[in-house]
Design a protein around this motif. Sequence first.
Motif, mmCIF file in Angstrom:
data_model
loop_
_atom_site.group_PDB
_atom_site.id
_atom_site.type_symbol
_atom_site.label_atom_id
_atom_site.label_comp_id
_atom_site.label_asym_id
_atom_site.label_seq_id
_atom_site.Cartn_x
_atom_site.Cartn_y
_atom_site.Cartn_z
ATOM 1 N N LEU A 152 0.869 -1.174 0.000
ATOM 2 C CA LEU A 152 0.000 0.000 0.000
ATOM 3 C C LEU A 152 0.905 1.222 0.000
ATOM 4 O O LEU A 152 1.689 1.420 0.933
ATOM 5 C CB LEU A 152 -0.927 -0.010 1.221
ATOM 6 N N LYS A 153 0.803 2.035 -1.038
ATOM 7 C CA LYS A 153 1.759 3.130 -1.219
ATOM 8 C C LYS A 153 1.034 4.415 -1.592
ATOM 9 O O LYS A 153 0.140 4.407 -2.442
ATOM 10 C CB LYS A 153 2.764 2.745 -2.308
ATOM 11 N N VAL A 154 1.420 5.513 -0.958
ATOM 12 C CA VAL A 154 0.899 6.834 -1.293
ATOM 13 C C VAL A 154 1.779 7.432 -2.383
ATOM 14 O O VAL A 154 2.947 7.759 -2.147
ATOM 15 C CB VAL A 154 0.866 7.757 -0.066
ATOM 16 N N VAL A 155 1.232 7.574 -3.585
ATOM 17 C CA VAL A 155 1.978 8.150 -4.702
ATOM 18 C C VAL A 155 1.868 9.671 -4.673
ATOM 19 O O VAL A 155 2.859 10.385 -4.835
ATOM 20 C CB VAL A 155 1.450 7.599 -6.044
ATOM 21 N N ARG A 156 0.656 10.172 -4.441
ATOM 22 C CA ARG A 156 0.401 11.611 -4.318
ATOM 23 C C ARG A 156 -0.555 11.827 -3.154
ATOM 24 O O ARG A 156 -1.435 11.010 -2.913
ATOM 25 C CB ARG A 156 -0.233 12.177 -5.596
ATOM 26 N N ARG A 157 -0.382 12.934 -2.478
ATOM 27 C CA ARG A 157 -1.304 13.276 -1.390
ATOM 28 C C ARG A 157 -2.378 14.219 -1.907
ATOM 29 O O ARG A 157 -2.112 15.070 -2.751
ATOM 30 C CB ARG A 157 -0.570 13.941 -0.224
ATOM 31 N N GLY A 158 -3.590 14.045 -1.380
ATOM 32 C CA GLY A 158 -4.685 14.925 -1.747
ATOM 33 C C GLY A 158 -5.533 15.244 -0.535
ATOM 34 O O GLY A 158 -5.987 14.349 0.175
ATOM 35 N N GLY A 163 -8.937 17.237 -3.448
ATOM 36 C CA GLY A 163 -8.399 15.901 -3.678
ATOM 37 C C GLY A 163 -7.123 15.953 -4.488
ATOM 38 O O GLY A 163 -6.228 16.751 -4.224
ATOM 39 N N GLY A 164 -7.021 15.083 -5.475
ATOM 40 C CA GLY A 164 -5.827 15.024 -6.312
ATOM 41 C C GLY A 164 -4.795 14.024 -5.841
ATOM 42 O O GLY A 164 -3.704 13.948 -6.414
ATOM 43 N N GLY A 165 -5.129 13.225 -4.808
ATOM 44 C CA GLY A 165 -4.199 12.214 -4.317
ATOM 45 C C GLY A 165 -4.281 10.935 -5.133
ATOM 46 O O GLY A 165 -5.228 10.710 -5.892
ATOM 47 N N GLU A 166 -3.264 10.095 -4.959
ATOM 48 C CA GLU A 166 -3.223 8.818 -5.677
ATOM 49 C C GLU A 166 -2.570 7.768 -4.787
ATOM 50 O O GLU A 166 -1.535 8.013 -4.166
ATOM 51 C CB GLU A 166 -2.449 8.964 -6.984
ATOM 52 N N VAL A 167 -3.195 6.593 -4.739
ATOM 53 C CA VAL A 167 -2.733 5.505 -3.884
ATOM 54 C C VAL A 167 -2.670 4.230 -4.713
ATOM 55 O O VAL A 167 -3.564 3.969 -5.537
ATOM 56 C CB VAL A 167 -3.684 5.304 -2.684
ATOM 57 N N PHE A 168 -1.619 3.431 -4.495
ATOM 58 C CA PHE A 168 -1.501 2.128 -5.151
ATOM 59 C C PHE A 168 -1.636 1.038 -4.105
ATOM 60 O O PHE A 168 -0.956 1.064 -3.065
ATOM 61 C CB PHE A 168 -0.162 1.999 -5.868
ATOM 62 N N PHE A 169 -2.530 0.073 -4.358
ATOM 63 C CA PHE A 169 -2.753 -1.038 -3.433
ATOM 64 C C PHE A 169 -2.701 -2.345 -4.206
ATOM 65 O O PHE A 169 -3.345 -2.488 -5.250
ATOM 66 C CB PHE A 169 -4.122 -0.894 -2.748
ATOM 67 N N GLY A 232 4.473 20.308 -5.900
ATOM 68 C CA GLY A 232 4.054 20.220 -7.291
ATOM 69 C C GLY A 232 2.848 19.329 -7.494
ATOM 70 O O GLY A 232 1.882 19.359 -6.713
ATOM 71 N N ILE A 233 2.909 18.492 -8.514
ATOM 72 C CA ILE A 233 1.771 17.648 -8.867
ATOM 73 C C ILE A 233 1.492 16.601 -7.790
ATOM 74 O O ILE A 233 0.357 16.117 -7.644
ATOM 75 C CB ILE A 233 2.007 16.979 -10.233
ATOM 76 N N ASN A 234 2.510 16.254 -6.979
ATOM 77 C CA ASN A 234 2.328 15.252 -5.926
ATOM 78 C C ASN A 234 1.630 15.796 -4.688
ATOM 79 O O ASN A 234 1.351 15.045 -3.757
ATOM 80 C CB ASN A 234 3.684 14.674 -5.512
#
Length: 343
Positions: A152-158, A163-169, A232-234
Amino acid sequence: MATQAHSLSYSGCNFLRQRLVLSTLSGRPVKIRKIRARDDNPGLRDFEASFIRLLDKVTNGSRIEINQTGTTLYYQPGLLYGGSLEHDCSVLRGIGYYLESLLCLAPFMKHPLRIVLRGVTNDQVDPSVDVLKATALPLLKQFGIDGESFELKVVRRGMPPGGGGEVFFSCPVRKILKPIQLIDPGKIKRIRGMAYSVRVSPQMANRIVDSARSILNKFLPDIYIYTDHMKGINSGKSPGFGLSLVAETTNGTFLSAELASNPQGQGAAMLPEDLGRNCARLLLEEIYRGGCVDSTNQSLALLLMTLGQQDVSKVLLGPLSPYTIFTLMVARGCQFLAYILIL
């Protein structure tokens, strides 16, 4: 194929997520009527519709029927399929709202689940991705759900409201769960944490760390709180900051607490010093409550115990949270839980 006449019938919007998850695991269709029928804005909310779309993605052959007003839902679950997926979550709720359900479903997929979720990673309502990573994943490992692909990894915070966050599971398939015996929580040996800030000064995270340590250092010397300032974008689309704390015991129990700042344009501004101190007090309260599972993951532990082999599992819990009590009520209504003995 089951007909609507043989489906379980419910009324109201309460426990919608739990009912759909238990329906998917048991293969029993459900029909839910009068969803906010008397509200000025009746029917399903956007975040609930997004959750239903997520269930449709992770299953194969599900049948979903919603009437024009959105006040009646019929759900006949299909096969839990898994695979590589992407889903845009509603920004009205955190990614944790969707991730909690995926943690229940992912081990029983036909293919290992690899999914990217986009939306709000940290808010004041749902468990954050940081807390679920630090507490729910070790709990799943106790049941034998582990492997290189378990991540479980946080790629971007939102942060809300943008919002605007991204998570990989990703989660491997485990059809058989091990029984657990978690009856001795042990003593607290260390505290770890994550102070994050996005689209604000990096000093905010440092101020949070100093204020939290001012309280926790009175009780324990082994404290380390990381700072995470994404740019930035993250960093998502909205400013904010927050803190998540996890206490680990000598027997491998993890107890958590977290706080996040008010969303932009909502409520009074919150000082990082106040947030850090309040979060530290919440962690001390969670430690005082005790148990081998923290309040956030009580319902997950009980559900996995039910889905395990026909062997006795034992877990020591502190006072049951309202969410856990509601989940038990839903599970009994779905005729899902066989025996749960609460001493």
